[in-house]
Write an enzyme that holds these catalytic residues in place. Structure first.
Site, PDB file in Angstrom:
ATOM      1  N   CYS A 385      40.269  37.312  40.738  1.00  0.00           N
ATOM      2  CA  CYS A 385      41.319  38.106  41.378  1.00  0.00           C
ATOM      3  C   CYS A 385      42.700  37.607  40.939  1.00  0.00           C
ATOM      4  CB  CYS A 385      41.152  38.106  42.891  1.00  0.00           C
ATOM      5  SG  CYS A 385      41.987  39.503  43.644  1.00  0.00           S
ATOM      6  N   HIS A 514      35.836  39.581  43.349  1.00  0.00           N
ATOM      7  CA  HIS A 514      35.419  38.265  43.853  1.00  0.00           C
ATOM      8  C   HIS A 514      33.899  38.145  43.743  1.00  0.00           C
ATOM      9  CE1 HIS A 514      39.252  36.913  45.570  1.00  0.00           C
ATOM     10  NE2 HIS A 514      39.462  38.185  45.868  1.00  0.00           N
ATOM     11  N   GLU A 516      32.128  35.722  43.660  1.00  0.00           N
ATOM     12  CA  GLU A 516      31.579  34.616  44.465  1.00  0.00           C
ATOM     13  C   GLU A 516      30.885  35.116  45.732  1.00  0.00           C
ATOM     14  OE1 GLU A 516      34.781  35.198  43.853  1.00  0.00           O
ATOM     15  OE2 GLU A 516      36.107  34.682  45.533  1.00  0.00           O
TER      16      GLU A 516
HETATM   17  N1  GLN Z   1      47.608  38.476  45.764  1.00  0.00           N
HETATM   18  C1  GLN Z   1      46.871  39.258  44.833  1.00  0.00           C
HETATM   19  C2  GLN Z   1      46.768  40.709  45.263  1.00  0.00           C
HETATM   20  O1  GLN Z   1      46.961  41.035  46.393  1.00  0.00           O
HETATM   21  C3  GLN Z   1      45.508  38.679  44.581  1.00  0.00           C
HETATM   22  C4  GLN Z   1      44.603  38.755  45.747  1.00  0.00           C
HETATM   23  C5  GLN Z   1      43.394  37.877  45.640  1.00  0.00           C
HETATM   24  O2  GLN Z   1      43.366  36.938  44.848  1.00  0.00           O
HETATM   25  N2  GLN Z   1      42.388  38.159  46.429  1.00  0.00           N
HETATM   26  O3  GLN Z   1      46.457  41.555  44.474  1.00  0.00           O
END
Ligand code: GLN
Length: 539
Positions: A385, A514, A516
């Protein structure tokens, strides 16, 4: 008919009730039952999405887009099932629903009260999973400890359930401390906690004692006598080398058999060998693999926490074990590199690097520098992300020569916002509609044939879970690709960049998702598995 196991906590929080609940579930599952689990979080928030990770740990994301307490992650990992968001109940949700019903006249003529209206709402929610699927067991973990103001109505609701004919077993998890000055394990806190529970009208069927060393017979007898249970209903849950082995600790004490006996259940398959083999294997691994997680949500007060990245850490472990390696996870605060860039060279000691998800400004530059270091020094890298967004920023700045390129989240005025808001997020943020409004849950991505990511997944279309407001700015995709960045997975309409990689590097892969959250002890996530394989080669 469904059976409920209600898990309450005593003495202190942070005992690992989530792991205990997941382990009880696993053992029942390994004995042939259909098991799911729910988590009750007594806070006023409607979900965990707006909580600070250093205060409450990681926010777990479900397939259907729920933002939930990390315990749901334990349940999913142990039970290897997808759990929907309605398996999480908070005070905010319950009161919200009751107030809405009151306004709609659903209780017309009645005085709406905590008992029965709030407790009825709680029971309806607890009974929902069994209405939607034929579970043999629904485990219900109640957050916090007995005696907290905020979980009183939840305890009252589960007390009523048994009275109303639900098949319920109450399990109370307590702590048996050893006073250093005495060197003796003390049962008094457990006695008091059970006394409080009984004062609420709940007599526990089992008491699980968390402690450093296994509970001895003297303490067992004492707890049984003072807490009104039989000695064999006191289950010792002492510290252990691996959370996945708690299941076997319970099995050794015939916990499952005892639960079944109480419920007059006989069906008892035994599929424990797979799990036993798995535990045996991970206990005998010798060669290690060092993976650094470069994040920022570590410090709270003077303590250091890894809870904010628990799923990432577990996913590393699953993949390491799959490759017959012992995981050696290092938590690294990216802010360290901002203060002292020379420290970046310590990254050479790692076999692989992960930059996980994150929000806001702090620690961003340290992460970008880490990514640059991993790219230039050919250290296997996985970006999750924010870890992908910053990999794009780094590539734009240093390879594509887009001076000042950045993510609009970190620099609103950047000349080249290579990472920018997903269009529908602009209005959401302007109106401060922060709760449950990110791009959440599982979304499909189409993988580019021949790419590394495609090879790792072995599929053309994959679903991973998301939680973000920003994305790769489509206006820059062509330019970035021209200078070598490969977008190896996109949303089906081709607009959102979901995966990226670069060639001429042992492993440089990142995703907007994600992965994970989908890693399971016996089924590692493909991208983590790829990282470990590359790390193994580097070693
Ligand atoms: N802050 C970033 C966004 O909102 C990444 C979010 C995250 O890593 N889950 O897109």
């Amino acid at each position: 008919m469904v059976n409920y196991i209600i898990i309450t906590g005593g003495v202190i929080s942070g005992l690992g009730k989530g792991i205990t609940t997941a382990s009880i579930g696993k053992i029942l599952q390994l004995h042939g039952y259909k098991v799911t689990a729910m988590k009750i979080d007594p806070y006023m928030n409607c979900d965990a999405g707006t909580l600070r990770p250093t205060e409450h740990g990681e926010v777990w994301v479900t397939e259907d887009g729920g933002e939930i307490d990390q315990d749901l992650g334990h349940y999913e990992r142990f039970l290897d099932i997808d759990i929907p968001k309605y398996h999480n109940i908070t005070t905010g949700q319950v009161y919200g629903a009751v107030i809405e019903k009151e306004r709609k006249g659903k209780y017309l003529g009645k005085t709406v009260q905590p008992i029965p209206h709030v407790t009825d709402e709680i029971k309806t929610r607890i009974r929902r999973p069994a209405k939607e699927s034929n579970w043999d067991f629904v485990l219900v973990e109640i957050g916090g400890t007995v005696g907290d103001y905020e979980n009183v109505l939840f305890l009252e609701a589960v007390r009523q359930m048994k009275l109303q004919g639900d098949r319920v077993i109450y399990v109370h998890v307590t702590y048996v401390p050893v006073l250093v000055t005495l060197g003796e394990a003390k049962t008094k806190p457990t006695q008091h906690s059970v006394k409080t529970l009984r004062g609420i009208g709940i007599q526990p069927d089992f008491i699980i004692t968390r402690s450093e060393a296994p509970l001895d017979n003297v303490r067992r007898e004492k707890i049984a006598m003072f807490c009104n249970v039989h000695e064999e209903e006191v289950i010792s849950d002492s510290n252990i080398d691996n959370v996945y082995a708690v299941t076997l600790l319970f099995e050794k004490q015939d916990f499952c058999k005892k639960v079944l006996h109480k419920l007059n259940l006989r069906k008892d398959h035994n599929n424990l060998d797979v799990w036993e083999k798995f535990i045996k294997k991970i206990r005998t691994l010798k060669n290690t693999v060092a993976i650094g997680i470069v994040g920022k949500y570590f410090d709270i007060g003077t303590s250091q926490l890894s809870d904010s990245y628990i799923s990432v850490i577990e996913a590393v472990k699953h993949a390491a074990w799959n490759n017959n390696l012992k995981p050696d996870v290092k938590w690294i605060d990216s802010k360290v590199f901002e203060k002292d860039p020379k420290k970046l060279s310590t990254l050479d000691l790692l076999d692989g690097i992960i930059v996980p998800g994150g929000f806001g400004l702090s620690g961003i530059q340290g992460k970008i520098d880490t990514i640059r270091y991993a790219r230039e020094h050919k250290i296997p890298y996985l970006g999750l992300c924010l870890g992908m967004q910053l990999a794009v920023v780094e590539y734009a700045q240093n390879v594509c020569n887009l001076k000042g390129a950045h993510s609009a989240e970190a620099n609103k005025k950047t000349k080249h916002p290579v990472i920018d808001f997903i269009p529908d997020q602009v209005k959401i943020v302007q109106e401060s509609q922060y709760g449950a409004t990110m791009r959440l849950g599982a979304y499909p991505a189409i993988l580019k044939k021949g790419s590394l990511v495609h090879k790792l997944y072995g599929e053309n279309k994959v679903y991973e879970r998301h939680r973000h407001r920003y994305e790769v700015n489509p206006d820059y995709v062509e330019q970035l690709e021209k200078c070598g960045l490969i977008f190896s997975g996109r949303s089906p309409d081709g607009v959102l960049m979901e995966f990226m990689e670069i060639s001429e590097h042992p492993y440089f892969v990142a995703t907007q998702a994600h992965p994970e959250f989908k890693s399971r002890p016996l089924k590692p996530s493909p991208l983590f598995d790829g990282l470990i394989k590359a790390a193994k080669k580097k070693k």
